[in-house]
Write a protein that holds these residues in place. Structure first.
Motif, short mmCIF file in Angstrom:
data_model
loop_
_atom_site.label_atom_id
_atom_site.label_comp_id
_atom_site.label_asym_id
_atom_site.label_seq_id
_atom_site.Cartn_x
_atom_site.Cartn_y
_atom_site.Cartn_z
N THR A 178 0.83 -1.21 0.00
CA THR A 178 0.00 0.00 0.00
C THR A 178 0.86 1.25 0.00
N ILE A 179 1.83 1.28 0.91
CA ILE A 179 2.68 2.47 1.04
C ILE A 179 3.54 2.67 -0.21
N ALA A 180 4.10 1.57 -0.73
CA ALA A 180 4.94 1.66 -1.93
C ALA A 180 4.11 2.11 -3.14
N THR A 181 2.88 1.61 -3.25
CA THR A 181 2.00 2.00 -4.36
C THR A 181 1.68 3.49 -4.30
N ASP A 182 1.49 3.99 -3.08
CA ASP A 182 1.13 5.40 -2.91
C ASP A 182 2.33 6.34 -3.10
N ASN A 183 3.55 5.77 -3.11
CA ASN A 183 4.75 6.62 -3.14
C ASN A 183 5.75 6.21 -4.22
N ASP A 184 5.20 5.78 -5.37
CA ASP A 184 6.04 5.44 -6.53
C ASP A 184 7.12 4.42 -6.19
N GLY A 185 6.76 3.41 -5.42
CA GLY A 185 7.70 2.33 -5.12
C GLY A 185 8.57 2.57 -3.91
N GLU A 186 8.54 3.79 -3.36
CA GLU A 186 9.36 4.10 -2.19
C GLU A 186 8.60 3.80 -0.91
N LEU A 187 9.35 3.37 0.11
CA LEU A 187 8.75 3.22 1.44
C LEU A 187 9.06 4.47 2.25
N VAL A 188 8.01 5.05 2.83
CA VAL A 188 8.17 6.21 3.70
C VAL A 188 7.32 5.98 4.94
N ALA A 189 7.60 6.73 6.01
CA ALA A 189 6.75 6.66 7.19
C ALA A 189 5.33 7.02 6.78
N SER A 190 4.37 6.22 7.23
CA SER A 190 3.00 6.44 6.78
C SER A 190 2.02 5.78 7.74
N SER A 191 0.82 6.34 7.80
CA SER A 191 -0.28 5.70 8.51
C SER A 191 -1.57 6.07 7.81
N GLY A 192 -2.57 5.24 7.98
CA GLY A 192 -3.84 5.52 7.31
C GLY A 192 -4.65 4.25 7.15
N TRP A 193 -5.54 4.25 6.19
CA TRP A 193 -6.44 3.12 5.97
C TRP A 193 -6.17 2.53 4.60
N THR A 194 -6.12 1.21 4.55
CA THR A 194 -5.90 0.55 3.27
C THR A 194 -7.02 -0.42 2.96
N SER A 195 -7.41 -0.44 1.69
CA SER A 195 -8.35 -1.46 1.21
C SER A 195 -7.75 -2.13 -0.02
N ILE A 196 -6.41 -2.18 -0.08
CA ILE A 196 -5.73 -2.76 -1.24
C ILE A 196 -6.14 -4.22 -1.42
N PHE A 197 -6.41 -4.59 -2.65
CA PHE A 197 -6.79 -5.96 -3.01
C PHE A 197 -5.74 -6.44 -4.00
N ILE A 198 -4.88 -7.36 -3.54
CA ILE A 198 -3.80 -7.86 -4.37
C ILE A 198 -4.22 -9.19 -4.99
N SER A 199 -4.28 -9.23 -6.31
CA SER A 199 -4.70 -10.44 -7.02
C SER A 199 -3.79 -10.62 -8.23
N PRO A 200 -3.86 -11.79 -8.90
CA PRO A 200 -2.96 -12.05 -10.02
C PRO A 200 -2.93 -10.91 -11.03
N GLY A 201 -1.70 -10.56 -11.43
CA GLY A 201 -1.48 -9.42 -12.30
C GLY A 201 -0.84 -8.26 -11.57
N TYR A 202 -0.92 -8.30 -10.24
CA TYR A 202 -0.31 -7.23 -9.43
C TYR A 202 1.22 -7.36 -9.49
N GLU A 203 1.91 -6.24 -9.60
CA GLU A 203 3.37 -6.24 -9.60
C GLU A 203 3.88 -5.79 -8.22
N PHE A 204 4.58 -6.69 -7.54
CA PHE A 204 5.07 -6.39 -6.20
C PHE A 204 6.24 -5.42 -6.25
N LYS A 205 6.23 -4.48 -5.32
CA LYS A 205 7.22 -3.42 -5.32
C LYS A 205 8.24 -3.55 -4.20
#
Length: 344
Positions: A264-291
């Motif tokens: 979730t955090i990497a998707t929201d920040n162009d692949g970078e991990l940064v300190a973050s908090s919030g709500w996620t409803s990410i649904f990871i299914s086939p075709g998703y590219e892991f970051k």
């Protein structure tokens, strides 16, 4: 095109683990090598054989609260069972109410012989959901500890003798309605061996809601709506994971909750991990590219669930279902108190 039915598998009911093993780390471990499709049967205590100095285990430090409480409607004497899901604001919680038709807006519920916890239904949601506002004296979680039960999944019929067996040994932050079960296999002794080998233990938090386990009821799984869950990643943890990646180490997610937070955090920040908090409803299914995630420790999940789909996205559907078929034939234990997989 894949449909929800493509993620089903046959599971004999007797393979659903009803109780935790006496020794957490003695559970079995199916190692799945994604490079050559090899499967290896071993035990969780040997997981260090597959991790190297410089790798990192990312663990979810959420703690399960005793979220199942039993109350009475003082006006009628009717009994209600309430399951706390998410703290939405102040003393307001999203809850599931059994026999929800009896819990209309305005319904008052008393919990405990002395009604030391009181509640009012203030909003009706779908699927038996309610927003309930609680009133009490003292500290809410202390009151809840005195009244509530551990919210075990419905497929576990046995009574849990020790409540802490549905907590990871590193659980710290109260807030989950279900355990991040991949972490249940670690013992303090095994974690010391992890650190001694030069493998970092990096914490994050995702408070697990029951929406994660809600069955996918639509034929096209992409139409499935995930419930939101609250997550936190500290500046220190983000920097540590980024450093591991930069140095060529593996980021090993302990459980699908850790995966969902990191991605979730990497998707929201162009692949970078940064300190973050919030709500996620990410649904990871086939075709998703892991970051971020390079390897995954996870339990065996319910057929046609979003969790099987996430694991299939990390590898591929055919190979994951073949691994599950192997686990069934080898009599592995399934679901929350069951055995584990390591996908490398």
């Amino acid at each position: 095109m894949l449909t929800t039915k493509d993620f089903e598998y046959d599971l004999p009911e007797e393979l659903i683990a009803q109780t935790p093993l006496k020794d957490r780390s003695s559970s079995r471990l199916l190692v799945v090598n994604r490079q050559n499709d090899e499967l290896k049967d071993t035990h969780f205590e040997h997981i260090l054989d597959y991790l190297n100095p410089g790798d990192a285990l990312v663990v979810n430090e959420t703690r399960v609260i005793p979220a199942r409480i039993f109350g009475v409607k003082p006006d009628t004497g009717g009994h209600l069972e309430v399951l706390l899901l998410t703290n939405t604001e102040g003393d307001k919680w999203e809850c599931l109410v059994k026999h929800a038709k009896r819990a209309k807006v305005g319904t008052v519920i008393h919990f405990g012989d002395d009604a030391r916890l009181k509640a009012t239904v203030i909003e009706e949601l779908t699927h038996g959901g309610r927003i309930i506002e609680f009133s009490y004296e003292g500290v809410f979680l202390e009151v809840l500890e005195s009244l509530g039960e551990m919210p075990l999944p419905p497929y576990i019929k046995e009574r849990l003798e020790e409540a802490d067996r549905y907590q990871t040994v590193y659980a710290k932050q109260n807030g989950s309605a279900a355990a991040p079960t991949a972490g249940l296999h670690f013992t303090p002794e095994l974690l010391e061996k992890v650190k001694a080998k030069g493998i970092q233990l990096i914490p994050l938090v995702l408070h697990v809601g029951l929406g994660t386990f809600r069955p996918v009821s639509v034929e096209n799984f992409e139409d499935h709506e995930m419930h939101s869950e609250y997550y936190q990643l500290s500046e220190e943890s983000a920097a540590s994971i980024n450093k591991v990646k930069a140095n060529g180490g593996k980021v090993v997610a302990v459980g699908t909750t850790s995966v969902r937070t990191l991605e979730t955090i990497a998707t929201d920040n162009d692949g970078e991990l940064v300190a973050s908090s919030g709500w996620t409803s990410i649904f990871i299914s086939p075709g998703y590219e892991f970051k971020v995630v390079d390897a995954l420790i996870t339990n065996f999940h319910l057929p046609a669930s979003t969790l099987v789909m996430l694991v299939s996205a990390f590898y591929n559907r055919e190979s994951v279902l073949a691994a599950y078929e192997h686990a069934v034939s080898e009599r592995y234990r399934f679901f929350s108190f069951g055995d584990a997989m390591l996908l490398i």
